[in-house]
Design an enzyme around this catalytic site. Structure first.
Site, mmCIF file in Angstrom:
data_model
loop_
_atom_site.group_PDB
_atom_site.id
_atom_site.type_symbol
_atom_site.label_atom_id
_atom_site.label_comp_id
_atom_site.label_asym_id
_atom_site.label_seq_id
_atom_site.Cartn_x
_atom_site.Cartn_y
_atom_site.Cartn_z
ATOM 1 N N LYS A 177 0.744 -1.082 -0.048
ATOM 2 C CA LYS A 177 0.004 -0.044 -0.106
ATOM 3 C C LYS A 177 1.100 1.095 -0.247
ATOM 4 O O LYS A 177 1.513 1.622 1.069
ATOM 5 C CB LYS A 177 -0.810 -0.100 1.206
ATOM 6 C CG LYS A 177 -2.129 0.815 1.071
ATOM 7 C CD LYS A 177 -2.165 2.203 1.181
ATOM 8 C CE LYS A 177 -1.856 2.510 2.565
ATOM 9 N NZ LYS A 177 -1.808 4.003 2.698
ATOM 10 N N GLY A 233 5.491 4.012 10.717
ATOM 11 C CA GLY A 233 4.690 5.223 10.842
ATOM 12 C C GLY A 233 4.471 5.595 12.152
ATOM 13 O O GLY A 233 5.069 5.235 13.208
ATOM 14 N N SER A 234 3.253 6.205 12.349
ATOM 15 C CA SER A 234 2.943 6.608 13.639
ATOM 16 C C SER A 234 2.373 5.818 14.421
ATOM 17 O O SER A 234 2.077 4.503 14.134
ATOM 18 C CB SER A 234 2.004 7.794 13.414
ATOM 19 O OG SER A 234 0.509 7.064 13.000
ATOM 20 N N ARG A 235 2.265 6.029 15.854
ATOM 21 C CA ARG A 235 1.840 5.069 16.927
ATOM 22 C C ARG A 235 0.308 4.735 16.454
ATOM 23 O O ARG A 235 -0.057 3.566 16.557
ATOM 24 C CB ARG A 235 1.990 5.598 17.988
ATOM 25 C CG ARG A 235 1.729 4.683 19.078
ATOM 26 C CD ARG A 235 1.863 4.960 20.599
ATOM 27 N NE ARG A 235 3.386 5.481 20.874
ATOM 28 C CZ ARG A 235 3.853 5.646 22.252
ATOM 29 N NH1 ARG A 235 3.106 5.563 23.129
ATOM 30 N NH2 ARG A 235 5.089 6.204 22.318
ATOM 31 N N GLY A 237 -1.075 4.842 13.653
ATOM 32 C CA GLY A 237 -1.492 4.270 12.570
ATOM 33 C C GLY A 237 -1.058 2.719 12.877
ATOM 34 O O GLY A 237 -1.769 1.601 12.289
ATOM 35 N N GLU A 257 6.569 -0.611 13.284
ATOM 36 C CA GLU A 257 7.873 0.349 13.927
ATOM 37 C C GLU A 257 7.048 1.687 14.214
ATOM 38 O O GLU A 257 6.622 2.399 13.265
ATOM 39 C CB GLU A 257 8.972 0.546 13.082
ATOM 40 C CG GLU A 257 10.261 1.032 13.807
ATOM 41 C CD GLU A 257 10.523 2.195 13.193
ATOM 42 O OE1 GLU A 257 10.109 3.318 13.613
ATOM 43 O OE2 GLU A 257 11.352 2.131 12.118
ATOM 44 N N CYS A 294 13.424 8.095 12.198
ATOM 45 C CA CYS A 294 12.690 7.183 13.556
ATOM 46 C C CYS A 294 13.797 7.371 14.527
ATOM 47 O O CYS A 294 13.233 7.066 15.690
ATOM 48 C CB CYS A 294 12.794 5.758 12.994
ATOM 49 S SG CYS A 294 12.023 5.560 11.425
#
Lengths: 503, 503
Positions: A177, A233-235, A237, A257, A294
């Protein structure tokens, strides 16, 4: 190649009908052509179905075929030349030199996994025919893998990044995606993958590329054919995908991650010797890539005193000189401003320095704050990552309080110790805490910059990742997509190639 | 030793105050002394706290100390002699010979993991000092592990069974929640562990033993010090622990081996050659240990015809001769009767044969049923395990329908193919499906009996276990309790022993 705005369902191009979007140049806010069509549930089902069909022929194809596919993708990415770099720069505002380096890392990863595949050790073959039964174990691919492109590494953690390379190396078809912030870069790299699959003679379903946002991604993770997920990505997400994966009839692993703040501990001896230099080096690491790594150092922990003042002044002066930079998207820039405002407004937080002012809505003004350890320990929100060039210095009364701050931190990708000779005892006391907390520990360096090496760990305890058992960078990243099967008393003709006696 | 009914909080004995219970002899229903006190939340917190304190000294102690601890536990278990076997027989109704074999397996596992520890390969040391940074990776223990004793293996999957042995081998302290069906066996083995910890000079918190049922277990899994869980038992029990582990602030892995029905495929050639013999062998496997193995063959799949009739008649005759046996507990016996009744009542199910009648409430009468593949495929419940000596033959029209049944099965620990020369093509067509479905594939055998070998896999896709990536038997069971850490540019004195240059 000319960008089309179309997804790839195996080898077939298709324009998505569930809406459309365009990339924007973060430096100017201008939209970039073409329009990208969003994949709907049928597209997801087709891509996942093709991946399921491709799984058995792919994982049982000769390892050399698999290795050549990885090499082929690398070659095709390199052959895209400046076209790829220019599009990625326009979509991400990342500097050309950085993108060239990231491309080198990306093709390096692919070729490294080709070598891992050729060596074959990842299969962990074990044969025990001494007992009454003939037992043979091999690790094999888990099944089709969903990979989510990350905004901050448009090449190395995106369409043909580490997750895709390690999943393909494991013999798992991949459905990507694409991240909506760099659809053109994704299309270029996706086409490089498609052509490599075609040249390899493998089934088309080995690789598909979808476009969309949360809905497309959710449908993909929920699809029964998908057996594992790679996400950076984000927490929020990551947690959303984990929830979907858990609610499936057959739950699957999500290797997410998410977020972290990568604490830097400045121990007294190091501060005494190098406070001035450390101030500048820290700010260089903090503002590298506009703070969008990151492993960005979002927290500095040290004991109060003249040496810390020297560090603070040096860091403040260095930060004040730093230009505002364009973040990856307007959305990320907005989130950065909100996060930075929230940070400033926390009880006890003082602003030490700001970088140069932003010229537009897409830019981030660097920010350095400080807080007492007492106030830090009393806060529930100061461990939340502010994605971008913002950092917080936690000022401790003494070494004991510094140890208390270390003990209060959540799971992280990295922690760093700055040490000089007299600091060994304190560092030794911190080690049990730090080892529990992180996947990678550094001495006298900065965590930004992740070498692709057999000894690298890019992973860490929750919430930095969804599981501390794995790394998403380095050879053992392949382990996430493998599982063991034992064959008991099997005739040779039905054994996998790796387990046949004549191998 | 005299049984006390007390838990072990590290080296300290304590009588639980949250209620009490006694074991019962499943053959007679008679209660066995002593009474066991149930552990409360404070006890759980103490055991977990001691484990947390013990973690760092334990995981950094020399590997030889860890190996000696495992050897010491094995020696102490052997030294218990007949006392252990007699108590286990009284609590479980398992035959003495079976328990002696299980004890041999248990001490064998412990010594095998001692050898794994001494070899040190499990640490997967990788050192890369050729690049600009010196990177060193080692796998280290995850933290304190909660182990749940299983009812059906009072030694090999209980207090000092495979989960405990592999967790200790990984350097993880263990808190066991004893299975309430064999508390005396648990106390004997727990004391063997306690004495081995004491003799090793390691901190007492390396091992604790709690008593209780769901509440004690839930509190243990929820405790923040616990970092992983090993469980073998029912699907409902495993899912409940998984839910608790997910809802923690820091979610942790639960390695749960839940339930499965271990399908046996009788291919036409094998049936033609050996139908009669297979009928008897199948019933021996089905009724072994009164059908209480995780790998019990609960499903047989074959094509209709004279050869299947021969198999069916042979199996029915063999089953009719089998005595009813005592199950592990009255509760399990009740669940077996309910499960067997439910099975008989499903649309299309016909009873083929019953074993000899039960003499009391604790016994299970063996049961063999059949169903057409059409009816089987239409059912939602026929894949549910009936724990005990019950099995179902699925009669297929032809090979194509046999493949359809295979494709409809859930994840399993094992699948078995009975083959003769003409069956290779059909077996080959089944392989992609079976490999996706199971952790272990057998040819011309029966799945009961799990060899402890480097090549063994005792694991499989959901819902047979919580993750197909692992095995709970064999050397690689240790991987469940290890995670990688990378040390970048570390001075020798702060590196773990395994990563120092002078190793």
């Amino acid at each position: 190649m000319t960008l089309t705005g179309e997804m790839l369902l195996g080898s077939r191009r298709k324009r998505g009908q569930a809406g459309h979007f365009q990339a924007a140049d973060p430096r100017t806010g201008e939209s970039l052509l073409p329009e990208y069509g969003i994949s709907d549930d049928d597209d997801v089902a087709q891509a996942a179905g093709l991946a399921a069909q491709a799984f058995y022929p792919f994982r049982t194809a000769p390892l050399e075929t698999r290795a050549r596919l990885l090499d082929g993708i690398a070659d095709n990415i390199e052959a895209l030349g400046d076209t790829l770099i220019e599009r990625a720069a326009a979509e991400t505002a990342l500097p050309v030199a950085r993108l060239q380096g990231e491309r080198a890392r990306t093709v390096g990863q692919l070729r490294r996994f080709a070598a891992v595949v050729r060596r074959g050790e990842f299969q962990r073959v074990a044969i025990d025919s001494q007992q009454s039964d003939d037992l043979r174990l091999v690790k094999t691919g888990l099944g089709p893998v969903a990979v989510f492109g990350a905004s901050n590494f448009p090449l190395a953690f995106s369409v043909a990044g580490g997750d895709t390379a390690s999943a393909l190396a494991a013999g798992c078809p991949v459905v990507v995606k694409a991240h909506p912030a760099h659809p053109g870069t994704s299309e270029l790299v996706g086409d490089a993958c498609r052509r490599a699959v075609e040249a390899s003679g493998l089934p088309e379903g080995v690789f598909s590329l979808l476009y969309g946002e949360r809905e497309t991604g959710s449908a993909l993770v929920a699809h029964p054919a998908i057996q594992a997920v790679g996400f950076t990505g984000s927490r929020a997400g990551g947690m959303a995908l984990i929830d979907i994966a858990r609610q499936r009839k057959v739950p699957i692993p999500v290797y997410a991650e998410m977020s972290c703040i990568n604490p830097i501990f400045l121990l007294p001896g190091a501060l005494q010797r190098r406070a001035q230099a450390l101030g500048g080096e820290f700010v260089d690491s903090l503002t590298l890539g506009c703070g969008q790594f990151c492993t960005n150092p979002g927290l500095v922990i040290a004991c109060a005193g003249d040496d810390l003042d020297t560090f603070r002044n040096a860091a403040s002066a260095a930060l004040a000189d730093k230009a505002a930079g364009a973040l990856l998207t307007r959305g990320i820039a907005r989130a950065y401003r909100e996060g930075a405002d929230r940070l400033e407004q926390q009880p006890g937080v003082q602003v030490l320095a700001r970088g140069q002012q932003a010229n537009n809505d897409g830019q981030a003004q660097p920010l350095l704050c400080q807080i007492s350890a007492d106030d830090f320990l009393a806060s529930d929100v100061l461990q939340q990552e502010v994605f971008g060039p913002a950092s917080l210095i936690v000022v401790c009364r003494d070494a004991q309080q510094l140890e208390a701050v270390a003990g209060a931190l959540e799971g992280q990708l990295t922690a760093t110790l700055h040490l000089a000779d007299g600091d060994t005892a304190l560092a030794g006391r911190l080690m049990p805490t730090l080892e529990r907390m992180v996947g990678r520990l550094l001495v006298n360096g900065f965590p930004t910059g992740v070498a692709v090496s057999a000894a690298m760990v890019h992973g860490g305890p929750w919430p930095s990742t969804s599981s501390p058992l794995y790394t998403s960078v380095g050879d053992s990243a392949i382990e996430r997509f493998l599982r063991p099967i034992c064959y008991q008393n099997f005739p040779t003709e039905l054994l996998p190639a790796a387990l046949k006696d004549d191998q």
